[in-house]
Design a protein around this motif. Structure first.
Motif, mmCIF file in Angstrom:
data_model
loop_
_atom_site.group_PDB
_atom_site.id
_atom_site.type_symbol
_atom_site.label_atom_id
_atom_site.label_comp_id
_atom_site.label_asym_id
_atom_site.label_seq_id
_atom_site.Cartn_x
_atom_site.Cartn_y
_atom_site.Cartn_z
ATOM 1 N N VAL A 195 0.672 -1.343 0.176
ATOM 2 C CA VAL A 195 -0.191 -0.019 0.099
ATOM 3 C C VAL A 195 0.907 1.259 -0.099
ATOM 4 C CG1 VAL A 195 -1.820 1.185 1.292
ATOM 5 C CG2 VAL A 195 -1.959 -1.087 1.081
ATOM 6 N N VAL A 196 0.993 2.115 -1.164
ATOM 7 C CA VAL A 196 1.753 2.979 -1.199
ATOM 8 C C VAL A 196 0.973 4.174 -1.169
ATOM 9 C CG1 VAL A 196 3.398 4.306 -2.885
ATOM 10 C CG2 VAL A 196 3.293 1.619 -2.995
ATOM 11 N N ASN A 197 1.512 5.083 -0.259
ATOM 12 C CA ASN A 197 0.649 5.993 0.081
ATOM 13 C C ASN A 197 1.541 7.432 0.426
ATOM 14 O OD1 ASN A 197 1.462 5.732 2.684
ATOM 15 N ND2 ASN A 197 -0.399 5.422 3.725
ATOM 16 N N LYS A 198 2.695 7.425 0.065
ATOM 17 C CA LYS A 198 3.717 8.224 -0.211
ATOM 18 C C LYS A 198 4.758 8.250 -1.077
ATOM 19 C CE LYS A 198 6.995 6.386 3.175
ATOM 20 N NZ LYS A 198 7.754 6.645 4.385
ATOM 21 N N SER A 199 5.570 9.365 -1.497
ATOM 22 C CA SER A 199 6.123 9.380 -2.695
ATOM 23 C C SER A 199 7.586 8.921 -2.463
ATOM 24 C CB SER A 199 6.367 10.859 -3.319
ATOM 25 O OG SER A 199 5.470 11.398 -3.638
ATOM 26 N N PHE A 200 8.072 8.133 -3.302
ATOM 27 C CA PHE A 200 9.448 7.450 -3.734
ATOM 28 C C PHE A 200 9.940 7.986 -4.887
ATOM 29 C CE2 PHE A 200 6.852 4.575 -0.689
ATOM 30 C CZ PHE A 200 7.725 4.344 0.431
ATOM 31 N N GLU A 201 10.675 9.012 -4.941
ATOM 32 C CA GLU A 201 11.208 9.445 -5.976
ATOM 33 C C GLU A 201 12.498 9.249 -6.686
ATOM 34 O OE1 GLU A 201 10.452 13.709 -5.810
ATOM 35 O OE2 GLU A 201 8.560 13.690 -5.069
ATOM 36 N N ASP A 202 13.109 8.490 -5.798
ATOM 37 C CA ASP A 202 14.604 7.904 -6.194
ATOM 38 C C ASP A 202 14.354 6.791 -6.975
ATOM 39 O OD1 ASP A 202 15.821 9.743 -4.632
ATOM 40 O OD2 ASP A 202 15.939 8.552 -2.863
ATOM 41 N N PRO A 203 15.238 6.717 -8.279
ATOM 42 C CA PRO A 203 15.324 5.696 -9.087
ATOM 43 C C PRO A 203 15.786 4.229 -8.661
ATOM 44 C CG PRO A 203 16.959 6.717 -9.545
ATOM 45 C CD PRO A 203 16.321 7.516 -8.528
ATOM 46 N N GLY A 204 15.086 3.064 -8.855
ATOM 47 C CA GLY A 204 15.579 1.726 -8.589
ATOM 48 C C GLY A 204 15.490 1.418 -7.129
ATOM 49 N N LEU A 205 14.230 1.826 -6.700
ATOM 50 C CA LEU A 205 13.903 1.396 -5.146
ATOM 51 C C LEU A 205 13.232 -0.009 -5.174
ATOM 52 C CD1 LEU A 205 13.112 4.683 -3.535
ATOM 53 C CD2 LEU A 205 14.981 3.645 -3.590
ATOM 54 N N LEU A 206 13.233 -0.818 -4.116
ATOM 55 C CA LEU A 206 12.362 -1.747 -4.036
ATOM 56 C C LEU A 206 11.385 -1.459 -2.896
ATOM 57 C CD1 LEU A 206 11.417 -4.675 -4.002
ATOM 58 C CD2 LEU A 206 13.241 -5.475 -2.259
ATOM 59 N N ILE A 207 10.048 -1.146 -3.224
ATOM 60 C CA ILE A 207 9.037 -0.831 -2.139
ATOM 61 C C ILE A 207 8.216 -1.786 -1.989
ATOM 62 C CG2 ILE A 207 7.195 0.953 -1.920
ATOM 63 C CD1 ILE A 207 8.757 2.429 -4.379
ATOM 64 N N ALA A 208 7.825 -1.973 -0.589
ATOM 65 C CA ALA A 208 6.866 -2.944 -0.076
ATOM 66 C C ALA A 208 6.306 -2.536 1.329
ATOM 67 C CB ALA A 208 7.708 -4.350 -0.195
ATOM 68 N N GLY A 209 5.344 -3.338 1.652
ATOM 69 C CA GLY A 209 4.991 -3.367 2.892
ATOM 70 C C GLY A 209 3.661 -2.423 2.992
ATOM 71 N N ILE A 210 3.025 -2.610 4.214
ATOM 72 C CA ILE A 210 1.654 -1.990 4.518
ATOM 73 C C ILE A 210 1.777 -1.055 5.732
ATOM 74 C CG2 ILE A 210 -0.775 -2.077 4.977
ATOM 75 C CD1 ILE A 210 -0.688 -4.753 3.679
ATOM 76 N N PRO A 211 1.820 0.332 5.571
ATOM 77 C CA PRO A 211 2.324 1.128 4.550
ATOM 78 C C PRO A 211 3.607 0.659 3.889
ATOM 79 C CG PRO A 211 2.507 2.406 6.395
ATOM 80 C CD PRO A 211 1.947 1.011 6.863
ATOM 81 N N ALA A 212 3.742 1.235 2.626
ATOM 82 C CA ALA A 212 4.986 0.785 1.989
ATOM 83 C C ALA A 212 6.289 1.632 2.415
ATOM 84 C CB ALA A 212 4.833 1.408 0.258
ATOM 85 N N ARG A 213 7.387 0.955 2.435
ATOM 86 C CA ARG A 213 8.495 1.603 2.624
ATOM 87 C C ARG A 213 9.714 1.047 1.645
ATOM 88 N NH1 ARG A 213 7.667 -2.584 6.268
ATOM 89 N NH2 ARG A 213 9.361 -3.778 6.962
ATOM 90 N N GLN A 214 10.870 1.679 1.720
ATOM 91 C CA GLN A 214 11.908 1.289 0.829
ATOM 92 C C GLN A 214 12.553 0.091 1.574
ATOM 93 O OE1 GLN A 214 14.649 4.307 0.094
ATOM 94 N NE2 GLN A 214 16.059 3.067 -0.570
ATOM 95 N N LEU A 215 12.777 -0.905 0.907
ATOM 96 C CA LEU A 215 13.404 -2.162 1.504
ATOM 97 C C LEU A 215 15.011 -2.052 1.051
ATOM 98 C CD1 LEU A 215 10.945 -5.070 1.129
ATOM 99 C CD2 LEU A 215 11.245 -3.552 3.025
ATOM 100 N N VAL A 216 15.636 -2.357 1.792
ATOM 101 C CA VAL A 216 17.189 -2.474 1.464
ATOM 102 C C VAL A 216 17.725 -3.719 1.713
ATOM 103 C CG1 VAL A 216 19.695 -1.460 2.395
ATOM 104 C CG2 VAL A 216 17.428 0.020 2.796
ATOM 105 N N ALA A 217 18.310 -4.263 0.434
ATOM 106 C CA ALA A 217 18.835 -5.449 0.447
ATOM 107 C C ALA A 217 20.160 -5.840 1.509
ATOM 108 C CB ALA A 217 19.360 -5.946 -0.960
ATOM 109 N N SER A 218 20.284 -6.844 2.037
ATOM 110 C CA SER A 218 21.305 -6.768 3.061
ATOM 111 C C SER A 218 22.690 -7.072 2.118
ATOM 112 C CB SER A 218 21.185 -8.047 3.948
ATOM 113 O OG SER A 218 21.103 -9.392 3.302
ATOM 114 N N ARG A 219 23.866 -6.689 2.658
ATOM 115 C CA ARG A 219 25.072 -6.804 2.169
ATOM 116 C C ARG A 219 25.630 -8.099 2.510
ATOM 117 N NH1 ARG A 219 27.734 -1.133 2.815
ATOM 118 N NH2 ARG A 219 26.519 -0.852 4.711
ATOM 119 N N ARG A 220 26.375 -8.599 1.581
ATOM 120 C CA ARG A 220 27.113 -9.738 1.968
ATOM 121 C C ARG A 220 28.584 -9.356 2.321
ATOM 122 N NH1 ARG A 220 24.790 -14.781 -1.592
ATOM 123 N NH2 ARG A 220 22.568 -14.532 -1.208
ATOM 124 N N ILE A 221 29.276 -10.220 3.441
ATOM 125 C CA ILE A 221 30.396 -9.756 3.692
ATOM 126 C C ILE A 221 31.260 -10.878 3.135
ATOM 127 C CG2 ILE A 221 32.204 -9.212 5.559
ATOM 128 C CD1 ILE A 221 29.660 -8.030 7.216
#
Length: 185
Positions: free
Chosen positions: A159-185
């Motif tokens: 459920v997206v109810n706010k703007s995500f203007e940056d390119p290439g984002l993964l957006i998910a959730g209720i309410p939607a938020r930007q998800l960050v992929a975990s970095r492998r070490i």
């Protein structure tokens, strides 16, 4: 926006290429979603170039009939070239919404205005603007005057109810938020 016959040809070609199908009579007959996309583009061409009402009215009726049959509720001139509607089923998009090129959209998606009563001349400012190359997962909801950047992925049932203007984002959730992929070490 389709302004001439060359735009019409390029939009149709991009739509079929984005869907992974080639433009053929067989695909138009056997695949109702591709037939809907083709009729939508022809209707947009007739509307934007102000073709005769004798051509426009039958196309409008055919468009509405296919919309009803497939469970789609959307207007002309919503999508840029290269739209890929993956399945037929419930798909509701406010006619004032604008979606960029190469959008891939699944069933169960709702894209609508802000829900408040506004002057009809200001409706465009209260509907979503979605960039190019956006993937919209099944069941996603996008409401209000939001902007989604290009190359974004909107997860299923988000459920997206706010703007995500940056390119290439993964957006998910209720309410939607930007998800960050975990970095492998």
């Amino acid at each position: 926006m389709i302004k001439n016959i060359y735009d019409l040809k390029s939009y149709i070609s991009a739509d079929f290429q984005s869907s992974g199908k080639r433009l053929s009579l067989r695909n138009c007959i056997t695949n109702p979603v591709l037939r809907f996309t083709l009729v939508m583009r022809l209707l947009e061409y007739c509307l934007n170039t102000r073709k005769s009402i004798v051509i426009y009215i039958p196309l409008l009726l055919w468009f509405r009939r296919l919309s009803y049959k497939l469970g789609f509720s959307l207007g002309p001139n919503v999508f840029g070239p290269g739209v890929a509607i993956i399945h037929h089923g419930l798909l509701i998009i406010n006619p004032a919404t604008r979606i960029g090129k190469n959008c891939r959209i699944h069933m169960g998606v709702h894209i609508g205005g802000s829900g408040k009563f506004v002057d009809p001349s200001e409706v465009d400012h209260h509907c979503p603007r979605i960039g190019d190359n956006v993937y919209i997962g099944p069941g996603a909801k996008i409401y209000g005057p939001v902007t989604i950047g290009s190359n974004c992925t909107i997860g299923a049932n988000s459920v997206v109810n706010k703007s995500f203007e940056d390119p290439g984002l993964l957006i998910a959730g209720i309410p939607a938020r930007q998800l960050v992929a975990s970095r492998r070490i």
